[in-house]
Design a protein around this motif. Sequence first.
Motif, PDB file in Angstrom:
ATOM      1  N   VAL A   7       0.855  -1.173   0.000  1.00 12.54           N
ATOM      2  CA  VAL A   7       0.000   0.000   0.000  1.00 12.54           C
ATOM      3  C   VAL A   7       0.895   1.228   0.000  1.00 12.54           C
ATOM      4  CG1 VAL A   7      -1.739   1.265   1.310  1.00 12.54           C
ATOM      5  CG2 VAL A   7      -1.838  -1.221   1.177  1.00 12.54           C
ATOM      6  N   VAL A  37      -9.351   5.501  -2.416  1.00 11.54           N
ATOM      7  CA  VAL A  37      -8.201   4.976  -3.179  1.00 11.54           C
ATOM      8  C   VAL A  37      -6.960   5.846  -2.969  1.00 11.54           C
ATOM      9  CG1 VAL A  37      -7.285   4.665  -5.519  1.00 11.54           C
ATOM     10  CG2 VAL A  37      -9.527   3.739  -4.926  1.00 11.54           C
ATOM     11  N   LEU A  39      -2.929   5.841  -4.270  1.00  6.13           N
ATOM     12  CA  LEU A  39      -1.929   5.189  -5.122  1.00  6.13           C
ATOM     13  C   LEU A  39      -0.928   6.224  -5.593  1.00  6.13           C
ATOM     14  CD1 LEU A  39      -2.544   5.925  -8.360  1.00  6.13           C
ATOM     15  CD2 LEU A  39      -4.356   4.290  -8.036  1.00  6.13           C
ATOM     16  N   VAL A  47       3.019   1.822 -14.356  1.00  6.82           N
ATOM     17  CA  VAL A  47       2.107   1.161 -13.415  1.00  6.82           C
ATOM     18  C   VAL A  47       0.839   0.740 -14.165  1.00  6.82           C
ATOM     19  CG1 VAL A  47       0.687   1.494 -11.342  1.00  6.82           C
ATOM     20  CG2 VAL A  47       3.006   2.423 -11.431  1.00  6.82           C
ATOM     21  N   LEU A  49      -3.104  -0.440 -14.129  1.00  5.63           N
ATOM     22  CA  LEU A  49      -4.317  -0.320 -13.321  1.00  5.63           C
ATOM     23  C   LEU A  49      -5.282  -1.383 -13.834  1.00  5.63           C
ATOM     24  CD1 LEU A  49      -5.646   1.423 -11.106  1.00  5.63           C
ATOM     25  CD2 LEU A  49      -6.481   2.929 -12.910  1.00  5.63           C
ATOM     26  N   LYS A  57     -11.879   2.307 -12.289  1.00  2.00           N
ATOM     27  CA  LYS A  57     -10.576   2.677 -12.866  1.00  2.00           C
ATOM     28  C   LYS A  57     -10.640   4.018 -13.595  1.00  2.00           C
ATOM     29  CE  LYS A  57     -10.510  -1.113 -15.275  1.00  2.00           C
ATOM     30  NZ  LYS A  57     -11.842  -1.668 -14.902  1.00  2.00           N
ATOM     31  N   ARG A 214       4.849  -2.105 -11.815  1.00  2.00           N
ATOM     32  CA  ARG A 214       3.967  -2.313 -10.674  1.00  2.00           C
ATOM     33  C   ARG A 214       2.527  -2.356 -11.140  1.00  2.00           C
ATOM     34  NH1 ARG A 214       2.710   0.923  -6.748  1.00  2.00           N
ATOM     35  NH2 ARG A 214       3.512   2.773  -7.777  1.00  2.00           N
ATOM     36  N   VAL A 216      -1.678  -1.990  -9.798  1.00  2.00           N
ATOM     37  CA  VAL A 216      -2.676  -1.681  -8.765  1.00  2.00           C
ATOM     38  C   VAL A 216      -3.976  -2.330  -9.220  1.00  2.00           C
ATOM     39  CG1 VAL A 216      -3.977   0.151  -7.612  1.00  2.00           C
ATOM     40  CG2 VAL A 216      -1.566   0.517  -8.195  1.00  2.00           C
ATOM     41  N   VAL A 223      -8.718  -0.322  -3.560  1.00  2.00           N
ATOM     42  CA  VAL A 223      -7.498  -1.019  -3.962  1.00  2.00           C
ATOM     43  C   VAL A 223      -7.536  -2.406  -3.312  1.00  2.00           C
ATOM     44  CG1 VAL A 223      -4.980  -1.036  -3.849  1.00  2.00           C
ATOM     45  CG2 VAL A 223      -6.189   1.128  -4.160  1.00  2.00           C
ATOM     46  N   SER A 226      -1.891  -4.267  -4.464  1.00  2.00           N
ATOM     47  CA  SER A 226      -0.946  -3.518  -5.300  1.00  2.00           C
ATOM     48  C   SER A 226       0.457  -3.976  -4.962  1.00  2.00           C
ATOM     49  CB  SER A 226      -1.088  -2.006  -5.079  1.00  2.00           C
ATOM     50  OG  SER A 226      -0.542  -1.635  -3.841  1.00  2.00           O
TER      51      SER A 226
END
Length: 319
Positions: A7, A37, A39, A47, A49, A57, A214, A216, A223, A226
């Motif tokens: 997180v 959320v 992030l 990243v 999503l 999203k 990464r 999420v 979330v 992640s």
Amino acid sequence: MILDVDVPTVGKSSVDQAVWCSGLRKRFGRRPAVQGVSLEVGRGEVVGLLGPNGAGKTTVIKMLLGLTHPDAGDVRLLGRPVTDPAARTRVGYLPELFRYQPWLTAAEVLTLHSRLAHRGSSKQARHDCLAKVGLAGRADDRVGGFSKGMQQRLGLAIALVADPEFVILDEPTSALDPLGRADVRDIVLDLKSRGVAVLLNSHLIGEVERVCDRVVILDHGEVAASGSLAELLGQRELKLHLTGVTPSAENRLAALGVVERAGDWYTVALPAEDDSTAVPSLVRDLVADGIEVHAVEPARISLEERLLGILRADQGGDR
Ligand SMILES: Nc1ncnc2c1ncn2[C@@H]1O[C@H](COP(=O)(O)OP(=O)(O)OP(=O)(O)O)[C@@H](O)[C@H]1O
């Protein structure tokens, strides 16, 4: 269910991030779309999503861009308030639903968007940008005559034309053929190599797995998980098809990691630290011990399997 893999640290210097948000909330009428959320996307980071239809999203993306006002929460875009034009002009955005002025040519649309971003663009730069998205030779054609996939390609060119520091792509391959998807992958990798941060919302999990540092995962506006791919997908394993295995060979396998056996197939959990010599030296020792090595395969669950596992555990409620 919240799977607390990584997180984001709320309060970590938002200046160092391409985008940072904390506690974003949004309701449409009585229906909560986004429920707290937080992030971040680091500068130069890619990243992904992910999440099912209606997970929130696009609503999160619109709040990150200042296009939708959150009911609660904070956003910093390139270290500045999201309403600051100095930040917004440095961001490239391909929206989920794209439509461009049908009476303009592709080159004119790019000129318009570079002007909106307070950047000039030379004819050559516009041509290069169109070539990058597979529209070389269509610069002087009117957008009204473009197919859906061509319009999405143009949208990509618009996101790239003003030389952004951060690019947000909302389902960039939804209308694209396989070649177009490969082009998007190359474009994202090119952006990454140039230190441009990217936030990529896509249902094509394989693409996300290929290009993202990464991921999420959103579900029901929260979330759900992640982390880096290594963190989300867990330990790497090695599958070996072996015959003639001796007790000393079994000990050798166990020295590397926990071993599971199914017939002639052995699965060994590899050490967390990435030791490039571990597998070759294991195979060398097994062969030296007279073991028949038929197959050696790396194994790890796919992002798709992981995503489905998280979403199924979190099932229930309407979208
Ligand atoms: N303008 C709006 N008015 C009313 N409800 C909205 C609006 N925009 C989004 N929603 C609702 O918010 C929720 C999240 O929608 P959102 O478009 O953010 O989901 P998503 O994860 O992007 O979905 P998809 O993968 O289908 O594009 C949904 O329940 C949707 O109906």
